[in-house]
Write a protein that holds these residues in place. Structure first.
Motif, PDB file in Angstrom:
ATOM      1  N   PRO A 118       1.057  -1.039  -0.070  1.00  0.00           N
ATOM      2  CA  PRO A 118      -0.053   0.136  -0.014  1.00  0.00           C
ATOM      3  C   PRO A 118       1.019   1.221  -0.119  1.00  0.00           C
ATOM      4  O   PRO A 118       1.966   1.158   0.502  1.00  0.00           O
ATOM      5  N   ALA A 121      -2.412   7.988  -0.593  1.00  0.00           N
ATOM      6  CA  ALA A 121      -3.302   8.426  -1.567  1.00  0.00           C
ATOM      7  C   ALA A 121      -2.559   9.425  -2.579  1.00  0.00           C
ATOM      8  O   ALA A 121      -1.646  10.229  -2.071  1.00  0.00           O
ATOM      9  N   HIS A 124      -2.799   4.548  -3.534  1.00  0.00           N
ATOM     10  CA  HIS A 124      -3.290   3.344  -2.857  1.00  0.00           C
ATOM     11  C   HIS A 124      -2.404   2.105  -2.751  1.00  0.00           C
ATOM     12  O   HIS A 124      -2.416   1.504  -2.074  1.00  0.00           O
TER      13      HIS A 124
END
Length: 181
Positions: A118, A121, A124
Protein backbone atom coordinates in the motif's frame (compact mmCIF):
# COMPACT_ATOMS: atom_id res chain seq x y z
CA UNK A 1 4.13 -4.70 -28.28
CA UNK A 2 2.40 -2.54 -25.66
CA UNK A 3 3.73 -2.20 -22.12
CA UNK A 4 0.55 -3.90 -20.88
CA UNK A 5 1.21 -6.88 -23.15
CA UNK A 6 4.88 -6.97 -22.15
CA UNK A 7 3.90 -7.08 -18.47
CA UNK A 8 1.58 -10.03 -19.09
CA UNK A 9 4.32 -11.86 -20.99
CA UNK A 10 6.91 -11.14 -18.28
CA UNK A 11 4.59 -12.24 -15.49
CA UNK A 12 3.53 -15.43 -17.26
CA UNK A 13 7.18 -16.40 -17.63
CA UNK A 14 8.15 -15.30 -14.09
CA UNK A 15 9.65 -18.26 -12.22
CA UNK A 16 8.08 -17.80 -8.80
CA UNK A 17 10.36 -19.10 -6.06
CA UNK A 18 7.57 -20.06 -3.65
CA UNK A 19 3.81 -20.11 -3.10
CA UNK A 20 3.52 -16.46 -1.95
CA UNK A 21 5.34 -15.31 -5.12
CA UNK A 22 3.08 -17.55 -7.23
CA UNK A 23 -0.01 -15.98 -5.62
CA UNK A 24 1.35 -12.48 -6.27
CA UNK A 25 2.09 -13.31 -9.91
CA UNK A 26 -1.45 -14.60 -10.35
CA UNK A 27 -2.90 -11.51 -8.61
CA UNK A 28 -0.88 -9.22 -10.90
CA UNK A 29 -2.15 -11.09 -13.97
CA UNK A 30 -5.74 -10.88 -12.68
CA UNK A 31 -5.27 -7.15 -12.06
CA UNK A 32 -4.06 -6.58 -15.62
CA UNK A 33 -6.95 -8.64 -17.02
CA UNK A 34 -9.45 -6.53 -15.06
CA UNK A 35 -7.75 -3.16 -15.62
CA UNK A 36 -6.56 -2.21 -19.12
CA UNK A 37 -5.05 0.90 -17.45
CA UNK A 38 -3.34 -1.20 -14.75
CA UNK A 39 0.13 -0.11 -15.86
CA UNK A 40 -0.48 3.56 -15.17
CA UNK A 41 -0.53 5.76 -12.10
CA UNK A 42 -4.03 6.92 -13.02
CA UNK A 43 -5.48 3.47 -12.27
CA UNK A 44 -7.25 4.02 -8.96
CA UNK A 45 -7.40 0.30 -8.19
CA UNK A 46 -3.60 0.14 -8.09
CA UNK A 47 -0.98 -0.20 -10.78
CA UNK A 48 2.21 -1.99 -11.70
CA UNK A 49 5.52 -0.30 -10.99
CA UNK A 50 9.07 -1.29 -11.87
CA UNK A 51 12.07 -1.15 -9.58
CA UNK A 52 15.66 -2.31 -9.47
CA UNK A 53 18.08 -3.00 -6.68
CA UNK A 54 21.48 -1.55 -7.60
CA UNK A 55 24.10 -4.02 -6.43
CA UNK A 56 27.89 -3.99 -6.46
CA UNK A 57 28.73 -7.68 -6.01
CA UNK A 58 32.49 -7.08 -6.13
CA UNK A 59 32.30 -4.87 -3.03
CA UNK A 60 29.36 -6.62 -1.37
CA UNK A 61 27.11 -3.58 -1.24
CA UNK A 62 23.85 -2.09 -2.49
CA UNK A 63 22.81 1.46 -3.31
CA UNK A 64 19.62 2.62 -1.60
CA UNK A 65 17.72 5.87 -1.83
CA UNK A 66 16.02 7.62 1.06
CA UNK A 67 12.67 8.22 -0.61
CA UNK A 68 11.53 11.83 -0.32
CA UNK A 69 7.83 11.14 0.26
CA UNK A 70 7.98 7.84 2.14
CA UNK A 71 11.12 8.65 4.14
CA UNK A 72 12.29 5.05 3.85
CA UNK A 73 15.46 3.48 2.43
CA UNK A 74 14.37 1.72 -0.75
CA UNK A 75 15.61 0.36 -4.05
CA UNK A 76 15.32 2.62 -7.10
CA UNK A 77 11.98 2.46 -8.84
CA UNK A 78 8.70 4.01 -9.72
CA UNK A 79 5.91 4.44 -12.19
CA UNK A 80 6.00 3.27 -15.76
CA UNK A 81 6.14 6.03 -18.37
CA UNK A 82 4.60 6.09 -21.89
CA UNK A 83 8.06 5.88 -23.48
CA UNK A 84 8.93 2.65 -21.62
CA UNK A 85 8.93 -0.28 -24.02
CA UNK A 86 9.05 -2.97 -21.33
CA UNK A 87 8.98 -3.48 -17.57
CA UNK A 88 12.72 -4.19 -17.68
CA UNK A 89 13.32 -0.92 -19.54
CA UNK A 90 11.22 0.96 -16.97
CA UNK A 91 13.18 -0.57 -14.08
CA UNK A 92 16.50 0.26 -15.74
CA UNK A 93 15.37 3.84 -16.50
CA UNK A 94 14.27 4.37 -12.90
CA UNK A 95 17.57 2.97 -11.61
CA UNK A 96 19.56 5.29 -13.89
CA UNK A 97 17.47 8.35 -13.02
CA UNK A 98 17.54 7.83 -9.27
CA UNK A 99 21.14 6.65 -8.95
CA UNK A 100 22.74 8.88 -11.57
CA UNK A 101 24.68 5.82 -12.80
CA UNK A 102 24.51 5.09 -16.51
CA UNK A 103 26.65 1.93 -16.60
CA UNK A 104 24.03 -0.36 -15.07
CA UNK A 105 23.39 -3.88 -16.33
CA UNK A 106 20.17 -5.81 -15.74
CA UNK A 107 20.66 -9.25 -14.26
CA UNK A 108 19.54 -11.93 -16.72
CA UNK A 109 16.44 -14.01 -16.10
CA UNK A 110 13.78 -11.34 -15.75
CA UNK A 111 12.31 -10.06 -12.48
CA UNK A 112 13.90 -11.12 -9.22
CA UNK A 113 10.79 -10.68 -7.03
CA UNK A 114 7.30 -9.25 -6.87
CA UNK A 115 6.14 -7.04 -4.00
CA UNK A 116 2.66 -5.64 -3.43
CA UNK A 117 2.42 -2.76 -0.99
CA UNK A 118 0.00 0.00 0.00
CA UNK A 119 1.07 3.60 -0.59
CA UNK A 120 -0.39 6.97 0.36
CA UNK A 121 -3.30 8.41 -1.64
CA UNK A 122 -4.06 9.04 -4.38
CA UNK A 123 -2.41 5.85 -5.70
CA UNK A 124 -3.39 3.34 -2.95
CA UNK A 125 -1.38 0.29 -4.09
CA UNK A 126 1.76 -0.59 -6.03
CA UNK A 127 2.22 -3.97 -7.64
CA UNK A 128 5.99 -3.78 -7.95
CA UNK A 129 7.98 -5.89 -10.41
CA UNK A 130 11.51 -5.95 -9.02
CA UNK A 131 14.73 -6.43 -10.97
CA UNK A 132 18.39 -6.52 -10.04
CA UNK A 133 21.08 -4.42 -11.72
CA UNK A 134 24.84 -4.45 -11.32
CA UNK A 135 27.24 -1.52 -11.54
CA UNK A 136 30.45 -1.34 -13.49
CA UNK A 137 33.70 -0.91 -11.57
CA UNK A 138 34.30 2.74 -10.76
CA UNK A 139 30.68 3.81 -11.21
CA UNK A 140 29.85 7.07 -9.47
CA UNK A 141 26.37 7.74 -8.09
CA UNK A 142 24.57 11.09 -8.16
CA UNK A 143 21.49 11.82 -6.07
CA UNK A 144 18.29 12.84 -7.87
CA UNK A 145 15.74 15.37 -6.66
CA UNK A 146 13.45 12.44 -5.74
CA UNK A 147 15.74 11.48 -2.85
CA UNK A 148 16.62 12.87 0.53
CA UNK A 149 19.82 10.80 0.48
CA UNK A 150 21.58 8.19 -1.63
CA UNK A 151 23.99 5.81 0.03
CA UNK A 152 25.86 2.52 -0.37
CA UNK A 153 25.22 -0.09 2.32
CA UNK A 154 27.05 -3.36 2.88
CA UNK A 155 24.84 -6.41 2.58
CA UNK A 156 24.91 -6.81 6.37
CA UNK A 157 23.74 -3.24 6.99
CA UNK A 158 20.56 -3.42 4.90
CA UNK A 159 18.39 -5.13 7.53
CA UNK A 160 19.21 -2.33 9.97
CA UNK A 161 18.03 0.48 7.67
CA UNK A 162 15.40 -0.95 5.32
CA UNK A 163 12.16 -2.87 5.69
CA UNK A 164 11.73 -6.60 5.09
CA UNK A 165 10.71 -6.14 1.44
CA UNK A 166 14.13 -4.65 0.64
CA UNK A 167 15.88 -7.37 2.66
CA UNK A 168 14.02 -10.07 0.71
CA UNK A 169 14.86 -8.31 -2.56
CA UNK A 170 18.53 -8.23 -1.60
CA UNK A 171 18.50 -11.95 -0.73
CA UNK A 172 16.87 -12.85 -4.05
CA UNK A 173 19.18 -10.55 -6.02
CA UNK A 174 22.29 -11.98 -4.38
CA UNK A 175 21.08 -15.49 -5.21
CA UNK A 176 20.55 -14.44 -8.84
CA UNK A 177 24.05 -12.94 -8.99
CA UNK A 178 25.48 -16.21 -7.66
CA UNK A 179 23.49 -18.19 -10.25
CA UNK A 180 24.94 -16.11 -13.08
CA UNK A 181 28.57 -16.63 -12.07
Amino acid sequence: MSLHHDAITVLKSYDAADEPQTRLRDAYLDHLAEHPDGMWKACGAGHLTASALVIDPLRGRVLLTLHKKLRMWLQMGGHCEPQDTSLAAAALREAREESGIHGLTLLPGGPVRLDRHPIPAPCHEHLDVQYGVTVAAGAVERMSDESLDLRWFSYDEVAGVADTSVVRLLESTRARVEDTR
